[in-house]
Scaffold this motif. Structure first.
Motif, short mmCIF file in Angstrom:
data_model
loop_
_atom_site.label_atom_id
_atom_site.label_comp_id
_atom_site.label_asym_id
_atom_site.label_seq_id
_atom_site.Cartn_x
_atom_site.Cartn_y
_atom_site.Cartn_z
N LEU A 41 -37.30 -12.28 26.86
CA LEU A 41 -36.28 -11.42 27.48
C LEU A 41 -36.55 -11.31 28.98
CD1 LEU A 41 -36.23 -8.56 24.81
CD2 LEU A 41 -34.69 -10.52 24.96
N GLU A 42 -35.49 -11.33 29.75
CA GLU A 42 -35.61 -11.20 31.20
C GLU A 42 -35.39 -9.76 31.62
OE1 GLU A 42 -32.98 -13.87 33.15
OE2 GLU A 42 -33.90 -15.68 32.31
N GLU A 43 -36.12 -9.35 32.66
CA GLU A 43 -35.96 -8.00 33.19
C GLU A 43 -34.52 -7.80 33.67
OE1 GLU A 43 -37.92 -5.13 36.64
OE2 GLU A 43 -39.06 -6.84 35.81
N GLY A 44 -33.92 -6.66 33.28
CA GLY A 44 -32.54 -6.37 33.64
C GLY A 44 -31.53 -6.80 32.60
N SER A 45 -31.96 -7.61 31.64
CA SER A 45 -31.04 -8.06 30.58
C SER A 45 -30.88 -6.96 29.54
CB SER A 45 -31.55 -9.34 29.92
OG SER A 45 -32.80 -9.10 29.27
N GLU A 46 -29.81 -7.06 28.75
CA GLU A 46 -29.55 -6.07 27.71
C GLU A 46 -29.88 -6.66 26.34
OE1 GLU A 46 -25.51 -4.81 28.14
OE2 GLU A 46 -26.05 -3.26 29.60
N VAL A 47 -30.31 -5.79 25.43
CA VAL A 47 -30.68 -6.21 24.09
C VAL A 47 -30.25 -5.12 23.11
CG1 VAL A 47 -33.01 -5.24 24.33
CG2 VAL A 47 -32.55 -6.99 22.60
N SER A 48 -29.72 -5.55 21.96
CA SER A 48 -29.30 -4.60 20.92
C SER A 48 -30.42 -4.46 19.90
CB SER A 48 -28.02 -5.08 20.24
OG SER A 48 -26.94 -5.08 21.14
N VAL A 49 -30.87 -3.23 19.69
CA VAL A 49 -32.03 -2.99 18.83
C VAL A 49 -31.84 -1.71 18.02
CG1 VAL A 49 -33.71 -4.19 20.28
CG2 VAL A 49 -33.18 -1.78 20.73
N LEU A 50 -32.52 -1.65 16.89
CA LEU A 50 -32.64 -0.40 16.15
C LEU A 50 -33.77 0.41 16.78
CD1 LEU A 50 -31.99 1.32 13.50
CD2 LEU A 50 -34.08 0.25 12.61
N VAL A 51 -33.55 1.70 16.99
CA VAL A 51 -34.58 2.56 17.57
C VAL A 51 -35.10 3.53 16.50
CG1 VAL A 51 -35.14 4.27 19.33
CG2 VAL A 51 -33.58 2.39 19.87
N TYR A 52 -36.42 3.59 16.37
CA TYR A 52 -37.07 4.51 15.45
C TYR A 52 -38.36 5.00 16.09
CZ TYR A 52 -40.07 0.51 14.29
OH TYR A 52 -40.94 -0.54 14.35
N THR A 53 -39.15 5.78 15.40
CA THR A 53 -40.43 6.26 15.94
C THR A 53 -41.58 5.68 15.12
OG1 THR A 53 -40.19 8.26 14.58
CG2 THR A 53 -39.53 8.41 16.90
N ASP A 54 -42.67 5.34 15.82
CA ASP A 54 -43.84 4.83 15.11
C ASP A 54 -44.73 5.97 14.65
OD1 ASP A 54 -45.23 5.71 17.34
OD2 ASP A 54 -45.67 3.71 18.11
N GLU A 55 -45.91 5.64 14.14
CA GLU A 55 -46.82 6.66 13.60
C GLU A 55 -47.26 7.68 14.66
OE1 GLU A 55 -47.05 3.47 13.30
OE2 GLU A 55 -46.97 3.00 11.16
#
Length: 276
Positions: A41-55
């Motif tokens: 991934l390049e800095e400034g690019s957009e990415v679609s992701v699922l967001v959750y919390t880790d331990e």
């Protein structure tokens, strides 16, 4: 804003040895996308992701597609059971925790259950629940009798089988209407039978209105024509054989045969049905 349990479009802020730092222009929180990733991934690019919390409570992203988003009910498989909860495979790196107080009953590893996914505001973490009543409505004002709906078998009671309707409501299939075996977690199509005075929803596996009756009668006639005008599937046949052919109960099949007989469209014998 960053929304837990949903697919977020985030901007790459920087790269670390262990992954990437992501952010949202309307949110000052930082999200970590652990590496390795399929494509750099390049800095400034957009990415679609699922967001959750880790331990540790850190906002974490996944590029994998989850089996359920926050606010949804999906059938998931239990992959581990502990004293404080059960863990379910929901399609990403981190399993989904269903705490013991969120369980409708004992959970067995390897079995599937309908699970509701939500953000626990007390801990700010995504968790699941097999105890669905706190999250789904039992008020049927939204539905109409005869309406076709998607069902997930939720639990069994003395009265019948509890089901999730269209992932948003809870209803009941009375034992007399459950003419085929139903397993917890099974997904099937059904129909709204009635809305009771208290607003609760009764569901059936087959249409019980005039449309459903006419449809079954026509299916029987079509089946007779396809088999040379004769069938050995009579009103004395076992219920499982009737269900395998027409996907209806024996009672519904007998009613349809009676109607066709009165209309003089078939002749009924003990061993066979003949098309007239």
């Amino acid at each position: 804003m960053i929304t837990l349990g949903q697919i977020n479009t985030l901007t790459v802020q920087g790269e670390f040895p262990f992954g990437y730092q992501l952010s949202h222009p309307d949110d000052d929180r930082v999200v970590v996308l652990p590496g390795p990733v399929e494509h750099a991934l390049e800095e400034g690019s957009e990415v679609s992701v699922l967001v959750y919390t880790d331990e540790n409570g850190q906002l974490t992203a996944s590029q994998q597609t989850p089996k359920a988003l926050a606010g949804e009910v999906k059938v998931l498989k239990a992959v581990g059971v502990t004293g404080f909860g059960a863990f379910f495979d929901w399609g990403i790196e981190k399993d989904l925790l269903v705490p013991r107080h969120n369980q409708a009953g004992p959970i067995s590893e390897g079995m599937v259950y309908p699970v509701y996914v939500y953000e626990d505001t007390a801990t700010e973490r995504l968790v699941g629940a097999t105890k669905l009543h706190p999250f789904l409505s039992e008020n049927g004002s939204y539905f109409k009798p005869g309406q076709e709906v998607e069902l997930i078998v939720y639990a069994k009671t003395e009265l019948g089988v509890k089901v999730v309707i269209n992932e948003s409501h809870l209803g009941l299939i009375f034992a007399s209407d459950a003419f085929k075996p139903l397993r917890i977690g099974e997904e099937t199509t059904g129909f709204i039978k009635q809305i009771r005075e208290d607003g609760k929803i009764d569901v059936t596996l087959q249409q019980v209105n005039a449309t459903g009756r006419d449809k079954l009668q026509q299916e029987i006639l079509d089946d007779l024509e396809a088999h040379g005008g004769m069938s050995t599937l009579t009103d004395k046949s076992p219920p499982d054989e009737i269900y395998a052919r027409f996907n209806v109960s024996k009672a519904a099949y007998k009613r349809a045969l009676g109607a066709l007989y009165k209309q003089q469209k078939i002749r009924l014998d003990k061993q066979k049905i003949t098309l007239l």
